[in-house]
Design a protein around this motif. Structure first.
Motif, PDB file in Angstrom:
ATOM      1  N   VAL A 191      40.760  42.877  49.570  1.00 53.31           N
ATOM      2  CA  VAL A 191      39.563  43.606  49.153  1.00 53.31           C
ATOM      3  C   VAL A 191      38.850  42.889  48.014  1.00 53.31           C
ATOM      4  CG1 VAL A 191      38.673  45.797  48.272  1.00 53.31           C
ATOM      5  CG2 VAL A 191      40.603  45.790  49.872  1.00 53.31           C
ATOM      6  N   VAL A 192      39.608  42.400  47.028  1.00 51.63           N
ATOM      7  CA  VAL A 192      38.988  41.850  45.815  1.00 51.63           C
ATOM      8  C   VAL A 192      39.151  40.340  45.677  1.00 51.63           C
ATOM      9  CG1 VAL A 192      39.316  44.024  44.603  1.00 51.63           C
ATOM     10  CG2 VAL A 192      41.061  42.238  44.411  1.00 51.63           C
ATOM     11  N   GLY A 193      39.929  39.712  46.544  1.00 50.29           N
ATOM     12  CA  GLY A 193      40.168  38.288  46.414  1.00 50.29           C
ATOM     13  C   GLY A 193      41.400  37.987  45.568  1.00 50.29           C
ATOM     14  N   ASP A 194      41.575  36.729  45.221  1.00 47.49           N
ATOM     15  CA  ASP A 194      42.752  36.287  44.477  1.00 47.49           C
ATOM     16  C   ASP A 194      42.846  36.998  43.125  1.00 47.49           C
ATOM     17  OD1 ASP A 194      44.987  34.176  44.162  1.00 47.49           O
ATOM     18  OD2 ASP A 194      43.822  33.974  42.329  1.00 47.49           O
ATOM     19  N   GLN A 195      44.035  37.531  42.824  1.00 51.26           N
ATOM     20  CA  GLN A 195      44.218  38.295  41.596  1.00 51.26           C
ATOM     21  C   GLN A 195      44.017  37.445  40.350  1.00 51.26           C
ATOM     22  OE1 GLN A 195      45.094  41.610  40.594  1.00 51.26           O
ATOM     23  NE2 GLN A 195      44.157  41.975  42.586  1.00 51.26           N
ATOM     24  N   VAL A 196      44.491  36.224  40.356  1.00 56.60           N
ATOM     25  CA  VAL A 196      44.356  35.374  39.172  1.00 56.60           C
ATOM     26  C   VAL A 196      42.884  35.097  38.879  1.00 56.60           C
ATOM     27  CG1 VAL A 196      44.775  33.054  38.262  1.00 56.60           C
ATOM     28  CG2 VAL A 196      46.646  34.331  39.324  1.00 56.60           C
ATOM     29  N   GLU A 197      42.124  34.787  39.902  1.00 55.16           N
ATOM     30  CA  GLU A 197      40.693  34.533  39.703  1.00 55.16           C
ATOM     31  C   GLU A 197      39.978  35.792  39.226  1.00 55.16           C
ATOM     32  OE1 GLU A 197      39.106  32.940  43.286  1.00 55.16           O
ATOM     33  OE2 GLU A 197      40.309  31.101  43.207  1.00 55.16           O
TER      34      GLU A 197
END
Length: 491
Positions: A191-197
């Protein structure tokens, strides 16, 4: 200046401080003006909310009661009273106050949302779900969708939680609570993309924001923990592949050990470089250096790789006889260092949670597990791969000592991971402590509406308990592998 104008200025300044999570400064602001406005329920409500934000439930309750003395039908004061009571673990009284607020204004989404949260804290998920759905009917806001997602997570319904996350972000794309919550929803990155980014971007926009800072630390440490799987897989692969080399010549097996070691080192270097570039400059280095557990975990990880590489190389050079057998025994011993690295990095991650104390260590260990949704079980898939290789190695008919090493190496790791996973999940079931409510924001429309992340709170009812059969398989693998190491045939 009129009293009304003065209160407006105080309230506006208080909102700014609270939105920035500067709760001590907000408390000083209210206390500085309290004597001049003791007859104003609004000031007592602000004071109660601030004290609750700081986790001081007893004082928060007292301030809320002062507000109610001046304005008995104040829904804001009742919700702050409920929150102060909940912080003290007095959930029955907290529910009564929350229900009174809801009954006073059942057309306000915030009253339904807060009562739903109190039900959630008590493990009454069906009632909590009904309450938040009513809140969403009245106000389909990002914060209410976040509460819905939290309840779905607690019910073990990660697909529905992910849907709530997507719907909430469609309604409020920049909702901080939802963005942070995505790290706890299974496959939330879809849903939101890579958590680190995502977290790095949030931190860049607000460098003093403790929420994404803590969560980014945990994400970085969790990825470091996954790196500890590499030397373990390296050892299992060596044991599985070495017998396939014709007559296991010394040069061939030793070269295989070196190539596998080089591949693991390059892979780890690549992952760390990519992670370092994704986070703010120097962040990865600082996270690994500031935590004693993280430093020990990294040292254990380096030691595990060195151990597995050296033992595999020694087995390759020995090639036959007791030298090979003992080298493989040493190789299997590398499991201890791998598990130590994973445990230490896990401990560093939950100690990074805001408000961690040694007394609450078991609760925070469980909370760290919940903080990542059900992602903590993903490492078991690597365990399944290693176990499969170990079991397939048992089919070796010529050099059963290699099969024994693969089976024991895989079995020991999977057994330890299963036990640890079960203990953490059981801890999550046991420690339903009310203190974590101070990480939760009050509903919209009330003083003190901030963007702090959700509390660590209740566990899901569907808990993975790795039953006897699951624990028995790796235990049998370990036993069979150890026996073959001692008595199996060698080249």
């Amino acid at each position: 200046m009129s009293t009304g104008a003065d209160l407006d200025r105080i309230g506006a300044r208080w909102q700014v401080l609270t939105a920035a999570a500067r709760h001590r400064d907000a408390l000083e602001l209210i206390q500085a003006h309290l004597d001049a406005h003791r007859a104003e329920p609004y000031v007592w409500t602000l004071l109660s909310q601030t004290l609750n934000n700081l986790g001081e439930g007893t004082d928060g309750e007292s301030a809320a009661r002062e507000a109610l003395e001046l304005e008995p039908l104040s829904t804001s004061a009742l919700i702050n009273l409920s929150r102060g009571l909940a912080l003290q673990g007095r959930f029955t009284e907290a529910e009564t106050a929350a229900a009174q607020a809801r009954d006073l204004d059942d057309q306000q989404a915030g009253t339904h949302a807060w009562l739903a949260l109190v039900h959630h804290e008590q493990g009454r998920y069906v009632e909590a779900l009904e309450g938040v759905q009513e809140a969403l009917r009245l106000q389909p806001s990002g914060d209410n969708f976040a509460l819905l997602a939290e309840i779905r997570i607690s019910m073990g319904q990660h697909d529905q939680a992910r849907r709530a996350l997507a719907d909430g972000l469609a309604a409020d794309p920049q909702n901080r609570q939802l963005l942070l919550l995505s790290g706890r929803v299974s496959h939330g990155e879809e849903v939101v993309g890579d958590q680190v980014e995502l977290l790095s971007g949030m931190l860049a926009a607000s460098p003093t924001d403790r929420g994404p800072l803590d969560q980014l630390k945990q994400e970085v440490l969790a990825r470091g923990r996954h790196l500890a799987l590499l030397p373990w897989l390296q050892g299992v692969l060596f044991c599985f592949l070495a017998p396939l080399i014709t007559q296991v010549p010394a040069g061939g097996a030793a070269a295989l050990a070196l190539w596998l070691g080089l591949a693991v080192i390059l892979r780890a270097r690549f992952l760390l470089r990519r992670l370092s570039r994704a986070v703010p400059a120097g962040f990865l280095r600082d996270v690994l250096r500031e935590s004693p557990d993280a430093r020990k975990g990294v040292a254990a990880l380096i030691a595990a790789e060195a151990w597995v590489l050296a033992a595999g190389f020694g087995a390759g050079l020995a090639a036959a006889g007791d030298g090979l057998r003992w080298s493989l025994v040493l190789l299997m011993g590398g499991t201890v260092l791998v598990l130590a690295a994973r445990y230490l990095l896990h401990r560093a991650a939950y100690r990074a949670l805001e408000g961690f104390t040694e007394e609450a260590a078991p609760e925070y260990a469980a909370a760290r597990d919940r903080y990542a949704g059900d992602r903590s079980g993903r490492a078991l898939w690597a365990g399944v791969l290693g176990a499969l290789l170990g079991l397939l190695a048992l089919l070796q008919q010529t050099y059963t000592v290699f099969a024994g090493a693969a089976s024991a190496f895989a079995g020991a790791f999977v057994l330890a991971e299963a036990v640890h996973f079960s203990v953490v999940k059981l801890s999550l079931r046991r420690h339903l402590n009310s203190r974590h409510l101070n990480h939760r924001t009050p509903p919209e429309g009330h003083p003190g509406d901030t963007d702090r992340p959700g509390r660590l709170g209740k566990p899901p009812p569907r808990v993975l308990l790795l039953g006897v059969a699951v624990l028995l398989v790796p235990a049998l693998m370990l036993a069979a592998g150890t026996w073959l190491l001692a008595a199996g045939s060698v080249p």
